[in-house]
Design a protein around this motif. Sequence first.
Motif, PDB file in Angstrom:
ATOM      1  N   LYS A 159      46.386  34.795  48.013  1.00 22.84           N
ATOM      2  CA  LYS A 159      47.319  35.299  47.003  1.00 22.84           C
ATOM      3  C   LYS A 159      46.728  36.410  46.136  1.00 22.84           C
ATOM      4  O   LYS A 159      47.394  36.907  45.226  1.00 22.84           O
ATOM      5  N   GLY A 160      45.475  36.790  46.385  1.00 23.92           N
ATOM      6  CA  GLY A 160      44.883  37.883  45.618  1.00 23.92           C
ATOM      7  C   GLY A 160      44.460  37.505  44.215  1.00 23.92           C
ATOM      8  O   GLY A 160      44.341  38.361  43.337  1.00 23.92           O
ATOM      9  N   VAL A 161      44.230  36.209  43.989  1.00 22.49           N
ATOM     10  CA  VAL A 161      43.800  35.716  42.674  1.00 22.49           C
ATOM     11  C   VAL A 161      42.425  35.080  42.827  1.00 22.49           C
ATOM     12  O   VAL A 161      42.228  34.235  43.700  1.00 22.49           O
ATOM     13  N   GLY A 162      41.474  35.487  41.985  1.00 23.07           N
ATOM     14  CA  GLY A 162      40.133  34.897  42.003  1.00 23.07           C
ATOM     15  C   GLY A 162      40.026  33.780  40.989  1.00 23.07           C
ATOM     16  O   GLY A 162      40.636  33.844  39.906  1.00 23.07           O
ATOM     17  N   PHE A 163      39.256  32.751  41.317  1.00 26.15           N
ATOM     18  CA  PHE A 163      39.074  31.606  40.414  1.00 26.15           C
ATOM     19  C   PHE A 163      37.587  31.367  40.203  1.00 26.15           C
ATOM     20  O   PHE A 163      36.831  31.233  41.173  1.00 26.15           O
ATOM     21  N   TYR A 164      37.178  31.298  38.929  1.00 23.85           N
ATOM     22  CA  TYR A 164      35.766  31.141  38.594  1.00 23.85           C
ATOM     23  C   TYR A 164      35.651  30.212  37.384  1.00 23.85           C
ATOM     24  O   TYR A 164      36.500  30.214  36.492  1.00 23.85           O
ATOM     25  N   SER A 165      34.595  29.417  37.347  1.00 22.03           N
ATOM     26  CA  SER A 165      34.280  28.630  36.155  1.00 22.03           C
ATOM     27  C   SER A 165      32.924  29.087  35.649  1.00 22.03           C
ATOM     28  O   SER A 165      32.154  29.737  36.373  1.00 22.03           O
ATOM     29  N   MET A 166      32.631  28.758  34.410  1.00 15.67           N
ATOM     30  CA  MET A 166      31.365  29.211  33.838  1.00 15.67           C
ATOM     31  C   MET A 166      30.893  28.242  32.761  1.00 15.67           C
ATOM     32  O   MET A 166      31.647  27.440  32.219  1.00 15.67           O
ATOM     33  N   HIS A 167      29.596  28.354  32.478  1.00 14.72           N
ATOM     34  CA  HIS A 167      28.927  27.546  31.460  1.00 14.72           C
ATOM     35  C   HIS A 167      28.416  28.512  30.392  1.00 14.72           C
ATOM     36  O   HIS A 167      27.600  29.386  30.696  1.00 14.72           O
ATOM     37  N   PRO A 168      28.910  28.421  29.142  1.00  9.81           N
ATOM     38  CA  PRO A 168      28.528  29.403  28.121  1.00  9.81           C
ATOM     39  C   PRO A 168      27.179  29.139  27.453  1.00  9.81           C
ATOM     40  O   PRO A 168      26.739  29.947  26.630  1.00  9.81           O
ATOM     41  N   GLY A 169      26.498  28.032  27.815  1.00 12.88           N
ATOM     42  CA  GLY A 169      25.353  27.622  27.014  1.00 12.88           C
ATOM     43  C   GLY A 169      25.877  26.973  25.741  1.00 12.88           C
ATOM     44  O   GLY A 169      27.067  27.038  25.430  1.00 12.88           O
ATOM     45  N   TRP A 170      25.013  26.318  25.003  1.00 13.55           N
ATOM     46  CA  TRP A 170      25.469  25.681  23.763  1.00 13.55           C
ATOM     47  C   TRP A 170      25.551  26.717  22.656  1.00 13.55           C
ATOM     48  O   TRP A 170      24.563  27.326  22.280  1.00 13.55           O
ATOM     49  N   ALA A 171      26.772  26.934  22.179  1.00 12.70           N
ATOM     50  CA  ALA A 171      27.001  27.942  21.146  1.00 12.70           C
ATOM     51  C   ALA A 171      27.383  27.275  19.827  1.00 12.70           C
ATOM     52  O   ALA A 171      27.979  26.193  19.811  1.00 12.70           O
ATOM     53  N   GLU A 172      27.036  27.939  18.748  1.00 15.40           N
ATOM     54  CA  GLU A 172      27.306  27.420  17.402  1.00 15.40           C
ATOM     55  C   GLU A 172      28.753  27.758  17.029  1.00 15.40           C
ATOM     56  O   GLU A 172      29.015  28.750  16.344  1.00 15.40           O
ATOM     57  N   THR A 173      29.677  26.935  17.505  1.00 11.87           N
ATOM     58  CA  THR A 173      31.097  27.184  17.283  1.00 11.87           C
ATOM     59  C   THR A 173      31.672  26.118  16.362  1.00 11.87           C
ATOM     60  O   THR A 173      31.087  25.046  16.187  1.00 11.87           O
ATOM     61  N   PRO A 174      32.851  26.380  15.765  1.00 15.79           N
ATOM     62  CA  PRO A 174      33.491  25.349  14.935  1.00 15.79           C
ATOM     63  C   PRO A 174      33.741  24.059  15.704  1.00 15.79           C
ATOM     64  O   PRO A 174      33.636  22.969  15.146  1.00 15.79           O
ATOM     65  N   GLY A 175      34.051  24.156  16.988  1.00 15.58           N
ATOM     66  CA  GLY A 175      34.301  22.966  17.791  1.00 15.58           C
ATOM     67  C   GLY A 175      33.073  22.085  17.927  1.00 15.58           C
ATOM     68  O   GLY A 175      33.151  20.859  17.811  1.00 15.58           O
ATOM     69  N   VAL A 176      31.923  22.703  18.179  1.00 19.37           N
ATOM     70  CA  VAL A 176      30.672  21.948  18.294  1.00 19.37           C
ATOM     71  C   VAL A 176      30.310  21.321  16.948  1.00 19.37           C
ATOM     72  O   VAL A 176      29.905  20.156  16.866  1.00 19.37           O
ATOM     73  N   ALA A 177      30.475  22.082  15.874  1.00 23.78           N
ATOM     74  CA  ALA A 177      30.151  21.564  14.541  1.00 23.78           C
ATOM     75  C   ALA A 177      31.022  20.354  14.191  1.00 23.78           C
ATOM     76  O   ALA A 177      30.548  19.394  13.585  1.00 23.78           O
ATOM     77  N   LYS A 178      32.291  20.389  14.590  1.00 22.81           N
ATOM     78  CA  LYS A 178      33.223  19.300  14.260  1.00 22.81           C
ATOM     79  C   LYS A 178      32.970  18.069  15.120  1.00 22.81           C
ATOM     80  O   LYS A 178      32.939  16.940  14.610  1.00 22.81           O
ATOM     81  N   SER A 179      32.777  18.269  16.428  1.00 22.21           N
ATOM     82  CA  SER A 179      32.701  17.125  17.334  1.00 22.21           C
ATOM     83  C   SER A 179      31.296  16.543  17.431  1.00 22.21           C
ATOM     84  O   SER A 179      31.131  15.362  17.714  1.00 22.21           O
ATOM     85  N   MET A 180      30.266  17.379  17.214  1.00 17.57           N
ATOM     86  CA  MET A 180      28.876  16.904  17.296  1.00 17.57           C
ATOM     87  C   MET A 180      28.089  17.411  16.090  1.00 17.57           C
ATOM     88  O   MET A 180      27.185  18.239  16.220  1.00 17.57           O
ATOM     89  N   PRO A 181      28.429  16.940  14.889  1.00 18.29           N
ATOM     90  CA  PRO A 181      27.803  17.479  13.674  1.00 18.29           C
ATOM     91  C   PRO A 181      26.295  17.298  13.634  1.00 18.29           C
ATOM     92  O   PRO A 181      25.562  18.187  13.181  1.00 18.29           O
ATOM     93  N   GLY A 182      25.794  16.153  14.100  1.00 16.75           N
ATOM     94  CA  GLY A 182      24.350  15.918  14.090  1.00 16.75           C
ATOM     95  C   GLY A 182      23.623  16.874  15.010  1.00 16.75           C
ATOM     96  O   GLY A 182      22.588  17.458  14.658  1.00 16.75           O
ATOM     97  N   PHE A 183      24.153  17.040  16.204  1.00 17.63           N
ATOM     98  CA  PHE A 183      23.596  17.966  17.188  1.00 17.63           C
ATOM     99  C   PHE A 183      23.600  19.390  16.634  1.00 17.63           C
ATOM    100  O   PHE A 183      22.603  20.113  16.703  1.00 17.63           O
ATOM    101  N   SER A 184      24.740  19.801  16.074  1.00 14.32           N
ATOM    102  CA  SER A 184      24.877  21.146  15.543  1.00 14.32           C
ATOM    103  C   SER A 184      23.887  21.405  14.407  1.00 14.32           C
ATOM    104  O   SER A 184      23.239  22.452  14.340  1.00 14.32           O
ATOM    105  N   LYS A 185      23.739  20.411  13.523  1.00 18.60           N
ATOM    106  CA  LYS A 185      22.840  20.581  12.368  1.00 18.60           C
ATOM    107  C   LYS A 185      21.380  20.614  12.800  1.00 18.60           C
ATOM    108  O   LYS A 185      20.597  21.440  12.325  1.00 18.60           O
ATOM    109  N   SER A 186      21.026  19.750  13.760  1.00 13.74           N
ATOM    110  CA  SER A 186      19.617  19.679  14.175  1.00 13.74           C
ATOM    111  C   SER A 186      19.166  20.935  14.893  1.00 13.74           C
ATOM    112  O   SER A 186      17.978  21.270  14.895  1.00 13.74           O
ATOM    113  N   LEU A 187      20.120  21.650  15.524  1.00 14.06           N
ATOM    114  CA  LEU A 187      19.761  22.865  16.269  1.00 14.06           C
ATOM    115  C   LEU A 187      20.277  24.130  15.596  1.00 14.06           C
ATOM    116  O   LEU A 187      20.363  25.183  16.226  1.00 14.06           O
TER     117      LEU A 187
END
Length: 295
Positions: free
Chosen positions: A201-229
Amino acid sequence: MGEFKKIQTRRYANTIEGKNCIVTGANSGIGYATAEGLASRGATVFMVCRNKERGEAAASEIQSATGNKNVFLEVCDISSIGDIKSFASRFSSKDVPVHVLVNNAGVLENNRLITSEGYEMSFAVNVLGTYAMTELMLPLLEKAAPDARVVTVASGGMYTAPLMEDLQFSDNKFVGVEQYARNKRVQVALTEKWADMYKDKGVGFYSMHPGWAETPGVAKSMPGFSKSLSGKLRTSEEGADTVIWLALQPKEKLVPGGFYFDRAEAPKHLPFAATMGSHTAIDSIAHNLRNSSRL
């Protein structure tokens, strides 16, 4: 995988001027950085956000920062199949080709939450929402063939989880981080399946891993992890770098169904891991997702 490694984001060799890009979960974090990066390279960007006010503020900020006025908000809650279908119907009426769909919206809930449609929240956003958005956008992606592509933002957390058919984590005590890893494994396996199913169909599909980034989502869901790093994690821009790179690369340089990290194809399984044979379950999982989303 060096996921805590800071990287030097580099210039991109190609531009994406005049192409239409959809980015889900685009009002903050990696989604925002992706939308801004694509807009700065001339794309028309449709930011799919759950919250109208935050979405409007983010779109306005990107327009100001990039000078690109072709940045638009589309309000849609990715945890709701009904909302995704409404969005798809509205958007399809524009009858525009979609060159790039970035499935970025994601959530890590530490407690079991059930959506109004009866699904566990993490599954609803990360798996069912990603599945429905991709399938419903396929006709518009085909309009952009052979240049169209879907980029799904997964996570290195998936290395710890095999593909399992218990998608809503109903078999034992709910563990949010483990459910997130399971969800991301499904995304990677789905990307493989889509690449095979739609290879003509002429459509490419790819997934990726961004590495652990300091985002609002990480801070909210894993506050201890985010703070320690704090200070050691990647910025949202560093996390989005490979997403934008995948959007810009000539498709002949990319591996169909490939999983990418730091602008290079990465393995989908750790050596000798029990995850290797699990992807055979994706056919029945995809069938169940189609039934669940009533597509």
